[in-house]
Design a protein around this motif. Structure first.
Motif, PDB file in Angstrom:
ATOM      1  N   SER A  16       4.399   8.084   1.553  1.00  0.00           N
ATOM      2  CA  SER A  16       4.713   7.159   0.470  1.00  0.00           C
ATOM      3  C   SER A  16       6.218   6.907   0.403  1.00  0.00           C
ATOM      4  N   GLU A  17       6.579   5.842  -0.315  1.00  0.00           N
ATOM      5  CA  GLU A  17       7.999   5.517  -0.428  1.00  0.00           C
ATOM      6  C   GLU A  17       8.670   6.494  -1.390  1.00  0.00           C
ATOM      7  N   LYS A  18       9.971   6.607  -1.262  1.00  0.00           N
ATOM      8  CA  LYS A  18      10.720   7.576  -2.042  1.00  0.00           C
ATOM      9  C   LYS A  18      10.687   7.198  -3.515  1.00  0.00           C
ATOM     10  N   GLY A  19      10.639   8.200  -4.358  1.00  0.00           N
ATOM     11  CA  GLY A  19      10.615   7.982  -5.793  1.00  0.00           C
ATOM     12  C   GLY A  19      10.018   9.183  -6.509  1.00  0.00           C
ATOM     13  N   LEU A  20       9.772   8.992  -7.789  1.00  0.00           N
ATOM     14  CA  LEU A  20       9.271  10.067  -8.628  1.00  0.00           C
ATOM     15  C   LEU A  20       7.894  10.548  -8.200  1.00  0.00           C
ATOM     16  N   TRP A  21       6.976   9.615  -7.899  1.00  0.00           N
ATOM     17  CA  TRP A  21       5.624  10.004  -7.531  1.00  0.00           C
ATOM     18  C   TRP A  21       5.609  10.795  -6.235  1.00  0.00           C
ATOM     19  N   ARG A  22       6.488  10.454  -5.309  1.00  0.00           N
ATOM     20  CA  ARG A  22       6.547  11.205  -4.046  1.00  0.00           C
ATOM     21  C   ARG A  22       7.017  12.628  -4.301  1.00  0.00           C
ATOM     22  N   MET A  37       0.825  -1.194   0.000  1.00  0.00           N
ATOM     23  CA  MET A  37       0.000   0.000   0.000  1.00  0.00           C
ATOM     24  C   MET A  37       0.868   1.256   0.000  1.00  0.00           C
ATOM     25  N   LYS A  38       1.961   1.215   0.727  1.00  0.00           N
ATOM     26  CA  LYS A  38       2.841   2.373   0.792  1.00  0.00           C
ATOM     27  C   LYS A  38       3.389   2.718  -0.588  1.00  0.00           C
ATOM     28  N   LYS A  39       3.458   1.705  -1.442  1.00  0.00           N
ATOM     29  CA  LYS A  39       3.967   1.880  -2.790  1.00  0.00           C
ATOM     30  C   LYS A  39       3.059   2.778  -3.632  1.00  0.00           C
ATOM     31  N   TYR A  40       1.753   2.740  -3.363  1.00  0.00           N
ATOM     32  CA  TYR A  40       0.791   3.473  -4.174  1.00  0.00           C
ATOM     33  C   TYR A  40       0.343   4.798  -3.566  1.00  0.00           C
ATOM     34  N   LEU A  41       0.815   5.146  -2.387  1.00  0.00           N
ATOM     35  CA  LEU A  41       0.382   6.387  -1.751  1.00  0.00           C
ATOM     36  C   LEU A  41       0.808   7.622  -2.545  1.00  0.00           C
ATOM     37  N   GLY A  42       1.949   7.578  -3.185  1.00  0.00           N
ATOM     38  CA  GLY A  42       2.391   8.708  -4.014  1.00  0.00           C
ATOM     39  C   GLY A  42       1.471   8.940  -5.192  1.00  0.00           C
ATOM     40  N   VAL A  43       1.054   7.871  -5.838  1.00  0.00           N
ATOM     41  CA  VAL A  43       0.141   7.980  -6.972  1.00  0.00           C
ATOM     42  C   VAL A  43      -1.236   8.463  -6.505  1.00  0.00           C
ATOM     43  N   SER A  64      -1.837  10.263  -3.870  1.00  0.00           N
ATOM     44  CA  SER A  64      -1.682  11.663  -3.489  1.00  0.00           C
ATOM     45  C   SER A  64      -1.655  12.568  -4.712  1.00  0.00           C
ATOM     46  N   PHE A  65      -0.931  12.156  -5.745  1.00  0.00           N
ATOM     47  CA  PHE A  65      -0.849  12.947  -6.970  1.00  0.00           C
ATOM     48  C   PHE A  65      -2.233  13.067  -7.612  1.00  0.00           C
ATOM     49  N   THR A  66      -2.986  11.978  -7.637  1.00  0.00           N
ATOM     50  CA  THR A  66      -4.337  11.993  -8.198  1.00  0.00           C
ATOM     51  C   THR A  66      -5.256  12.892  -7.387  1.00  0.00           C
ATOM     52  N   LEU A  67      -5.141  12.822  -6.077  1.00  0.00           N
ATOM     53  CA  LEU A  67      -5.979  13.636  -5.206  1.00  0.00           C
ATOM     54  C   LEU A  67      -5.689  15.121  -5.378  1.00  0.00           C
ATOM     55  N   ILE A  68      -4.440  15.489  -5.499  1.00  0.00           N
ATOM     56  CA  ILE A  68      -4.107  16.905  -5.663  1.00  0.00           C
ATOM     57  C   ILE A  68      -4.552  17.406  -7.036  1.00  0.00           C
TER      58      ILE A  68
END
Length: 69
Positions: A53-59, A1-7, A9-13
Protein backbone atom coordinates in the motif's frame (compact mmCIF):
# COMPACT_ATOMS: atom_id res chain seq x y z
CA UNK A 1 -6.42 0.26 -5.69
CA UNK A 2 -3.04 0.81 -4.08
CA UNK A 3 -4.67 3.58 -2.09
CA UNK A 4 -7.01 1.15 -0.31
CA UNK A 5 -4.60 -1.73 0.37
CA UNK A 6 -3.67 -0.30 3.78
CA UNK A 7 -7.30 -0.18 4.86
CA UNK A 8 -7.95 -3.68 3.50
CA UNK A 9 -4.88 -4.97 5.32
CA UNK A 10 -5.92 -3.32 8.59
CA UNK A 11 -9.42 -4.82 8.27
CA UNK A 12 -8.02 -8.25 7.49
CA UNK A 13 -5.69 -8.25 10.48
CA UNK A 14 -8.57 -7.17 12.74
CA UNK A 15 -10.57 -10.14 11.41
CA UNK A 16 -7.64 -12.45 12.16
CA UNK A 17 -7.50 -11.12 15.73
CA UNK A 18 -11.28 -11.64 16.09
CA UNK A 19 -10.91 -15.20 14.78
CA UNK A 20 -8.17 -15.83 17.35
CA UNK A 21 -10.31 -14.38 20.16
CA UNK A 22 -13.33 -16.44 19.08
CA UNK A 23 -11.19 -19.58 19.10
CA UNK A 24 -9.83 -18.86 22.58
CA UNK A 25 -13.33 -18.33 23.99
CA UNK A 26 -14.47 -21.52 22.17
CA UNK A 27 -17.18 -19.79 20.16
CA UNK A 28 -15.82 -21.73 17.21
CA UNK A 29 -13.85 -24.93 17.45
CA UNK A 30 -11.71 -25.54 14.35
CA UNK A 31 -9.04 -28.19 14.30
CA UNK A 32 -5.52 -27.20 15.26
CA UNK A 33 -4.25 -27.50 11.69
CA UNK A 34 -7.12 -25.43 10.28
CA UNK A 35 -6.60 -22.76 12.91
CA UNK A 36 -2.87 -22.48 12.23
CA UNK A 37 -3.33 -22.37 8.45
CA UNK A 38 -5.98 -19.65 8.64
CA UNK A 39 -3.95 -17.54 11.08
CA UNK A 40 -0.74 -17.82 9.06
CA UNK A 41 -2.47 -17.11 5.74
CA UNK A 42 -4.32 -14.14 7.20
CA UNK A 43 -1.17 -12.63 8.64
CA UNK A 44 0.84 -13.18 5.45
CA UNK A 45 -1.86 -11.70 3.22
CA UNK A 46 -2.39 -8.66 5.45
CA UNK A 47 1.35 -8.09 5.76
CA UNK A 48 1.80 -8.21 1.99
CA UNK A 49 -1.17 -5.88 1.41
CA UNK A 50 0.15 -3.39 3.93
CA UNK A 51 3.64 -3.59 2.44
CA UNK A 52 2.27 -2.87 -1.06
CA UNK A 53 0.00 0.00 0.00
CA UNK A 54 0.99 3.63 -0.37
CA UNK A 55 2.69 5.39 2.51
CA UNK A 56 0.49 6.91 5.17
CA UNK A 57 -1.29 6.27 8.43
CA UNK A 58 -3.11 3.11 7.32
CA UNK A 59 0.14 1.53 6.14
CA UNK A 60 1.84 2.23 9.45
CA UNK A 61 -1.10 0.87 11.44
CA UNK A 62 -1.43 -2.25 9.30
CA UNK A 63 2.29 -3.02 9.30
CA UNK A 64 2.58 -2.48 13.04
CA UNK A 65 -0.42 -4.63 13.82
CA UNK A 66 0.70 -7.37 11.42
CA UNK A 67 4.12 -7.52 13.04
CA UNK A 68 2.54 -7.47 16.51
CA UNK A 69 0.27 -10.42 15.72
Amino acid sequence: MKKYLGVISFTLIILVICFFAANITQVIDPGVTTFRVLMICGIIISFSFSFLSEKGLWRKLALGLSIFV
